[in-house]
Design a protein around this motif. Structure first.
Motif, mmCIF file in Angstrom:
data_model
loop_
_atom_site.group_PDB
_atom_site.id
_atom_site.type_symbol
_atom_site.label_atom_id
_atom_site.label_comp_id
_atom_site.label_asym_id
_atom_site.label_seq_id
_atom_site.Cartn_x
_atom_site.Cartn_y
_atom_site.Cartn_z
ATOM 1 N N LEU A 31 82.120 64.010 84.752
ATOM 2 C CA LEU A 31 83.119 64.231 83.711
ATOM 3 C C LEU A 31 82.544 63.786 82.375
ATOM 4 C CD1 LEU A 31 86.259 62.819 85.551
ATOM 5 C CD2 LEU A 31 85.820 65.202 84.988
ATOM 6 N N PRO A 32 82.993 64.391 81.286
ATOM 7 C CA PRO A 32 82.535 63.949 79.955
ATOM 8 C C PRO A 32 82.885 62.469 79.768
ATOM 9 C CG PRO A 32 83.863 65.943 79.786
ATOM 10 C CD PRO A 32 83.953 65.486 81.207
ATOM 11 N N ARG A 36 86.149 60.088 81.047
ATOM 12 C CA ARG A 36 85.998 58.924 81.924
ATOM 13 C C ARG A 36 86.623 57.693 81.284
ATOM 14 N NH1 ARG A 36 82.464 59.381 86.092
ATOM 15 N NH2 ARG A 36 82.387 57.122 86.236
ATOM 16 N N ARG A 37 86.364 57.506 80.002
ATOM 17 C CA ARG A 37 86.914 56.339 79.316
ATOM 18 C C ARG A 37 88.437 56.411 79.260
ATOM 19 N NH1 ARG A 37 83.821 56.656 73.995
ATOM 20 N NH2 ARG A 37 85.494 55.289 73.265
ATOM 21 N N PHE A 38 88.949 57.621 79.016
ATOM 22 C CA PHE A 38 90.402 57.809 79.002
ATOM 23 C C PHE A 38 90.990 57.405 80.363
ATOM 24 C CE2 PHE A 38 93.924 60.718 80.124
ATOM 25 C CZ PHE A 38 94.870 60.263 79.236
ATOM 26 N N LEU A 39 90.362 57.871 81.431
ATOM 27 C CA LEU A 39 90.882 57.584 82.769
ATOM 28 C C LEU A 39 90.767 56.092 83.098
ATOM 29 C CD1 LEU A 39 89.652 60.738 84.700
ATOM 30 C CD2 LEU A 39 91.983 60.181 84.005
ATOM 31 N N ARG A 40 89.779 55.413 82.512
ATOM 32 C CA ARG A 40 89.641 53.971 82.751
ATOM 33 C C ARG A 40 90.709 53.170 82.021
ATOM 34 N NH1 ARG A 40 85.782 52.474 85.689
ATOM 35 N NH2 ARG A 40 84.149 53.968 86.189
ATOM 36 N N ASN B 81 107.673 61.955 89.720
ATOM 37 C CA ASN B 81 106.392 61.644 90.357
ATOM 38 C C ASN B 81 105.178 62.207 89.637
ATOM 39 O OD1 ASN B 81 107.544 60.110 92.336
ATOM 40 N ND2 ASN B 81 107.841 61.823 93.727
ATOM 41 N N LEU B 82 105.398 62.867 88.503
ATOM 42 C CA LEU B 82 104.271 63.420 87.736
ATOM 43 C C LEU B 82 103.262 62.337 87.359
ATOM 44 C CD1 LEU B 82 105.326 66.093 85.109
ATOM 45 C CD2 LEU B 82 103.594 66.236 86.897
ATOM 46 N N ARG B 83 103.755 61.108 87.183
ATOM 47 C CA ARG B 83 102.861 60.029 86.779
ATOM 48 C C ARG B 83 101.730 59.820 87.777
ATOM 49 N NH1 ARG B 83 107.226 57.748 89.159
ATOM 50 N NH2 ARG B 83 106.906 56.062 90.670
ATOM 51 N N HIS B 84 101.995 60.207 89.046
ATOM 52 C CA HIS B 84 100.947 60.013 90.048
ATOM 53 C C HIS B 84 99.727 60.891 89.773
ATOM 54 C CE1 HIS B 84 104.275 58.355 92.821
ATOM 55 N NE2 HIS B 84 103.575 57.368 92.308
ATOM 56 N N MET B 85 99.908 61.943 88.991
ATOM 57 C CA MET B 85 98.740 62.768 88.620
ATOM 58 C C MET B 85 97.730 61.929 87.854
ATOM 59 S SD MET B 85 100.038 66.545 87.525
ATOM 60 C CE MET B 85 98.411 67.247 87.802
ATOM 61 N N MET B 86 98.244 61.139 86.907
ATOM 62 C CA MET B 86 97.333 60.320 86.114
ATOM 63 C C MET B 86 96.665 59.258 86.988
ATOM 64 S SD MET B 86 97.837 61.986 83.522
ATOM 65 C CE MET B 86 96.433 61.166 82.791
ATOM 66 N N MET B 87 97.441 58.716 87.918
ATOM 67 C CA MET B 87 96.897 57.669 88.781
ATOM 68 C C MET B 87 95.838 58.233 89.711
ATOM 69 S SD MET B 87 100.373 55.573 89.656
ATOM 70 C CE MET B 87 101.455 55.066 88.317
ATOM 71 N N SER B 88 96.131 59.395 90.274
ATOM 72 C CA SER B 88 95.195 60.044 91.183
ATOM 73 C C SER B 88 93.900 60.412 90.445
ATOM 74 C CB SER B 88 95.889 61.279 91.777
ATOM 75 O OG SER B 88 94.995 62.109 92.412
ATOM 76 N N ALA B 89 94.033 60.885 89.208
ATOM 77 C CA ALA B 89 92.848 61.231 88.408
ATOM 78 C C ALA B 89 92.030 59.979 88.114
ATOM 79 C CB ALA B 89 93.278 61.906 87.104
ATOM 80 N N ALA B 90 92.723 58.878 87.812
ATOM 81 C CA ALA B 90 92.016 57.632 87.490
ATOM 82 C C ALA B 90 91.292 57.088 88.725
ATOM 83 C CB ALA B 90 92.997 56.598 86.938
ATOM 84 N N LEU B 91 91.882 57.273 89.908
ATOM 85 C CA LEU B 91 91.213 56.818 91.130
ATOM 86 C C LEU B 91 89.978 57.659 91.413
ATOM 87 C CD1 LEU B 91 94.107 56.098 93.679
ATOM 88 C CD2 LEU B 91 92.612 54.442 92.543
ATOM 89 N N ALA B 92 90.070 58.958 91.097
ATOM 90 C CA ALA B 92 88.978 59.888 91.418
ATOM 91 C C ALA B 92 87.666 59.438 90.792
ATOM 92 C CB ALA B 92 89.340 61.301 90.952
#
Lengths: 100, 235
Positions: A31-32, A36-40, B81-92
């Motif tokens: 990922l760009p 990645r930083r956003f997700l962190r 439950n849309l918030r779980h999208m962000m959580m799932s993406a962050a775990l990925a």
């Protein structure tokens, strides 16, 4: 027996897909750096929002106990306590405040 | 690197214990409420077995009681439950060396609590670790539902409430050590909380929308505070 089967399956679908799709799409994918930083940053933002919601929607009469429990958990954790002692101390605190 | 230190199923299950302590009594309350609303035992079990989402299950009981149509309950669940999208993406971005076949099972157990514990687990995340963590939470959620439906209120109300409050305390206990990692973290968490309050109080947005909007906005603002490479050590 299962009067609510269509409802339950519908709820499963709309709960499971948001959990699955990002994980399936993004795992092991380059990922760009900005993304990645956003997700962190997400975990910090999520916990800040969830704790606030927990206090704001704690229900009638529960807010002092909720606030006290959160403060105690934060304090124990800050002093190096792991999750179980932090949570146990918080539960005891909540119980004491509720019993006042 | 440090392959022998990769967290496994057992580590996940152990880390799930604080979640179990909170889930069991909350699920008992769900089971009991389901019975009160007139939902059969089989349906109550199915809710917890296949939906596995606390807030939306309670909401569904509320809406069933109010006679709301199933379609509307499903839509409300989706938004909540849309918030779980962000959580799932962050775990990925933190999962490493995972067999893709396990992802559908791992994804099923992503909740606010399992996500929070996993997110602040030092080192890389593995699929077995997440399966142990999510599995522990799942067992407590289902077990609590069954116990609540069949046995009813065995715990005094104050004990039950205190255990439920423990889940919010868990969030705080997870967050605090994480704040030491980088300077912007506290600002991100506070901003997210403030935005949630403002959005849920002063806009027509529902709690679900307010939550996801606050999380995305605070994380985006956090990009400015997080310097390059910060927080990348677990990658």
């Amino acid at each position: 027996m299962t009067e609510y089967l269509p409802l339950i399956l519908g709820m499963m679908l709309v709960t499971y897909l948001p959990r699955l799709l990002p994980l399936a799409a993004l795992t092991r994918r380059p990922l760009p750096p900005l993304v990645r930083r956003f997700l962190r940053c997400i975990p910090f933002a999520a916990l800040g929002a969830l704790i606030t919601r927990g206090v704001a929607e704690s229900g009638p009469g529960m807010m002092p106990a909720t606030l006290a429990a959160i403060a105690v958990a934060a304090a124990v954790s800050f002093r190096g306590g792991s999750l179980v002692p932090s949570v146990v101390a918080a539960i005891v605190t909540a119980y004491l405040v509720l019993s006042l | 690197m440090d392959r022998e230190k990769q967290p496994g199923f057992r580590d996940g299950a152990v880390d799930g214990i604080p979640i179990m302590v909170g889930y069991f009594p909350v699920a008992m309350a769900f089971g009991l409420l389901a019975k009160t609303v007139g939902v059969t035992f089989a349906d109550a079990c199915l809710f917890s077995l296949v939906v596995f989402a606390g807030a939306s299950q309670f909401m569904a009981l509320d809406l069933i009681k109010a006679g709301i149509a199933a379609v509307d309950i499903v839509l409300a669940t989706f938004l909540l439950n849309l918030r779980h999208m962000m959580m799932s993406a962050a775990l990925a971005v933190r999962l490493r060396g995972v067999r893709r076949g396990l992802l559908p099972i791992v994804a099923f157990g992503v909740t606010d609590e399992t996500f929070s514990v996993a997110s602040f687990k030092p080192g890389g995340l593995t699929a077995p670790y997440l399966l142990g963590l999510n599995g522990a939470a799942y067992v407590a959620w289902f077990g609590g539902t069954v116990a609540g439906y069949l046995v009813g209120q065995v715990l005094p109300a104050a004990v039950q409430s205190s255990l439920g409050i423990g889940l919010y305390a868990l969030f705080a206990a997870i967050l605090v050590p994480g704040l030491k990692k980088h300077a912007g973290a506290l600002a991100i968490a506070l901003l997210a909380g403030l935005l949630y309050l403002l959005l849920s109080r002063f806009t027509p947005l529902s709690s679900g929308w307010s939550l996801i909007a606050a999380i995305i906005a605070a994380a985006a603002a956090g990009l400015a505070t997080l310097k390059d490479g910060a927080g990348e050590e677990e990658a």
